[in-house]
Design a protein around this motif. Structure first.
Motif, PDB file in Angstrom:
ATOM      1  N   THR A 279       2.342  -1.491  -3.983  1.00 43.35           N
ATOM      2  CA  THR A 279       2.671  -2.360  -2.045  1.00 43.35           C
ATOM      3  C   THR A 279       3.565  -2.212  -2.091  1.00 43.35           C
ATOM      4  OG1 THR A 279       1.022  -4.275  -3.643  1.00 43.35           O
ATOM      5  CG2 THR A 279       2.508  -4.547  -1.273  1.00 43.35           C
ATOM      6  N   ILE A 280       5.068  -2.247  -2.403  1.00 43.03           N
ATOM      7  CA  ILE A 280       5.952  -2.088  -1.822  1.00 43.03           C
ATOM      8  C   ILE A 280       6.600  -0.799  -1.227  1.00 43.03           C
ATOM      9  CG2 ILE A 280       8.457  -2.158  -3.494  1.00 43.03           C
ATOM     10  CD1 ILE A 280       8.164  -4.373  -4.641  1.00 43.03           C
ATOM     11  N   ASP A 281       6.239   0.071  -2.659  1.00 47.86           N
ATOM     12  CA  ASP A 281       6.233   2.315  -2.348  1.00 47.86           C
ATOM     13  C   ASP A 281       5.381   1.871  -0.404  1.00 47.86           C
ATOM     14  OD1 ASP A 281       8.212   1.710  -4.028  1.00 47.86           O
ATOM     15  OD2 ASP A 281       6.436   2.752  -5.678  1.00 47.86           O
ATOM     16  N   ILE A 282       4.121   1.728  -0.617  1.00 45.85           N
ATOM     17  CA  ILE A 282       3.645   2.235   0.514  1.00 45.85           C
ATOM     18  C   ILE A 282       4.427   1.079   1.526  1.00 45.85           C
ATOM     19  CG2 ILE A 282       1.302   1.876   1.903  1.00 45.85           C
ATOM     20  CD1 ILE A 282       0.306   1.813  -1.368  1.00 45.85           C
ATOM     21  N   ALA A 283       5.276  -0.458   1.118  1.00 46.99           N
ATOM     22  CA  ALA A 283       5.472  -0.924   2.299  1.00 46.99           C
ATOM     23  C   ALA A 283       6.549  -0.203   3.104  1.00 46.99           C
ATOM     24  CB  ALA A 283       5.543  -2.340   2.089  1.00 46.99           C
ATOM     25  N   LYS A 284       7.469  -0.132   2.117  1.00 42.05           N
ATOM     26  CA  LYS A 284       8.719   0.998   2.165  1.00 42.05           C
ATOM     27  C   LYS A 284       8.093   2.028   3.245  1.00 42.05           C
ATOM     28  CE  LYS A 284      11.723   0.570  -1.142  1.00 42.05           C
ATOM     29  NZ  LYS A 284      12.181   0.709  -2.559  1.00 42.05           N
TER      30      LYS A 284
END
Ligand code: B12
Ligand code: SF4
Length: 439
Positions: free
Chosen positions: A76-81
């Motif tokens: 989730t964090i990687d996609i958000a970044k």
């Protein structure tokens, strides 16, 4: 032209750092079709389940909403970044970011904590007005949800059933569970006409089965009896999860089976009473499990179980005995997890306080690697015992014993063969070091 929102359910990384990808996602979560239904008509919505499709990073959507489940939060964090680098407005929601909103805020424009029925519309209005807040949170006092936009997932590679929600939250207080730590015992039920409306829609769309989402469906007996009565009229097949205590209620069990329920999943957690007490699950009695499972099976209901290893009462010996228990009781579809202190849960706080966190790397919080120091073994021993357990239970011999060589085989040979196939499918994943919990 309508503004577009892309909603994503990320897939987790496996223990080798690769994205878990599948040809088909049998269990589809309800969050995305529900968020789509909560979205006003002046927005266009696209859904992406990353386990079965690639994230369209070249999307023309302005807003990207990303969900989070367990250790998949790292994805989730990687996609958000990445989307923020591309200039998109990113909203995060779901269980995991709700349990750690301060951390989540670093990677997005807004975090939606907990249920979004009453905050999603407000957030969209703020977005249009240029007044987006950092967090949105509104505790629900009743659960009224619109008809999920199932049509948005029909062209995807999903299984032959759709999810329908009856209740949300849970009245129990198991210390390791994210549901307890997020809802603190709050448990809301949808009205029966609303649940039936959704099931009818699933039927209209050509499905003959549904998965009823509710962490404790049978805790309200009158509700459950009435719901089963209504479901029966629809002549559908269904499955759900509940407490094994249902075995003590003959009338309810008969109503459940008569209404088309053919699989019940039980969070048995452990065959060690000490472990159950340690998890604040003292109401469960492992010495009664075999008898309880037998009663349930007698009603023609198949059994799937969720169990955890690595709790306070577990030893290497008790983990080995867990495999014998599963085999002896012919559990059709058994699943296991390593007890994991998920940040935000009471169990995590306890482990932290006692200096028993062994691994702080969130990528490892996948429930198939030990990340805390168990009481009676080393973390390495626990991880090894866990995989040995899975390999033993999914050996050809044990699969045959649990699915084919059972009393139910002659009653329903095709169903038994179906479960045999499911077990072989799981076995293939286990042999590649992938747990079957995410398919
Ligand atoms: C169906 C389900 C699955 C399915 C489908 C997953 C999928 N890819 O869609 C399967 C079986 C594949 C699965 C797998 C996993 N799951 Co799961 N799953 C569920 C289950 C039973 C129902 C989820 C659901 O649809 N609920 C109904 C919807 C409407 O509620 P909701 O998801 O909470 O959504 C509401 C809010 O949270 C919010 N929201 C949710 N997402 C978003 C996103 C945005 C942008 C916004 C604004 C709001 C928002 O809005 C919704 C409406 O209010 C829950 C248990 C439960 N009781 O909910 C566990 C649960 C969510 N899973 C859980 C876990 C741990 C996993 C796994 C990590 C297991 C594992 N070790 O492999 C994997 C991860 C898979 C992945 N892709 O991330 C945990 C999450 C715990 C946590 N702290 O995050 C839960 C809570 C089970 C539990 N008791 O611990 N799961
Ligand atoms: S009964 Fe299940 S859903 Fe409810 S708190 Fe315990 S583990 Fe969580």
């Amino acid at each position: 032209m309508k503004k577009k929102i892309l909603l994503i359910q990320p897939t987790p990384y496996d223990q080798y750092g690769k994205l878990v990808k599948k040809k088909r996602l049998y269990f589809v979560g309800l969050a995305l079709p529900l968020l789509a239904a909560l979205t006003p008509d002046d927005f266009e919505v696209e859904l992406c389940y990353e386990t079965i499709e690639d994230v369209p990073f070249d999307t023309d959507a302005e807003l990207v909403g990303i969900s989070s489940m367990g250790h998949a939060v790292m994805r989730t964090i990687d996609i958000a970044k990445r989307f923020r680098e591309l200039g998109k407005t990113v909203i995060l929601g779901g269980y995991m970011v709700s349990l750690m909103p301060e951390e989540a805020q670093k990677y997005c424009d807004a975090v939606m904590i907990g249920d979004s029925e009453e905050t999603w519309g407000e957030m969209l209005r703020d977005y249009l007005d240029g007044t987006l807040k950092k967090t949105y949170r509104k505790k629900l006092t009743k659960l009224e949800t619109p008809l999920p936009r199932y049509e948005l997932i029909l062209n995807k590679k999903i299984g032959n059933f759709l999810p329908v929600q009856a209740g949300r939250g849970c009245p129990k207080t198991c210390s390791f569970c994210s549901i307890y730590c997020l809802y603190h015992g709050q448990y809301l039920k949808r009205s029966i006409p609303d649940v039936i409306r959704d099931i009818k829609r699933v039927k209209e769309l050509g499905f003959r089965q549904f998965l009823l989402l509710d962490d404790n469906l049978f805790s309200n007996r009158d509700y459950a009896l009435e719901l089963c009565g209504e479901i029966k009229k629809l002549k559908m097949k269904w499955m759900t999860q509940c407490s094994i205590d249902i075995s003590g209620d003959e009338e309810l069990l008969t109503a459940v089976a008569d209404s088309g329920c053919y699989v019940l999943s039980f969070g048995l957690e452990s065959i060690s009473r000490e472990s159950l007490v340690g998890m604040q699950k003292a109401w469960a009695h492992p010495d009664r499990y075999s008898e309880q499972l037998k009663i349930i099976r007698k009603h023609g209901i198949d059994i799937s179980t969720e169990m955890v290893v690595g709790a306070e009462g577990d030893t290497l010996e008790s983990i080995r005995a867990t495999a014998d228990f599963v085999e002896r009781n012919h559990i059709t579809v058994p699943r296991f997890y390593i007890l994991t202190p998920i940040p935000g849960t009471q169990f995590y706080d306890e482990m932290k306080e006692q200096n028993r966190i062994y691994n702080t790397d969130m990528y490892s919080y996948n429930s198939c690697e030990a990340v805390h120091y168990p009481k009676n073994m080393t973390p390495e021993e626990l991880t090894k015992a866990y995989w040995e357990l899975y390999n033993r239970v999914y050996s050809y011999r044990c699969i045959l014993k649990r699915t084919i060589f059972t009393a139910n085989f002659f009653r329903r040979p095709f169903t038994a063969l179906f479960y045999f196939g499911v077990n072989l499918f799981y076995r293939k994943h286990i042999k590649h070091g992938i747990v079957p919990n995410i398919v």
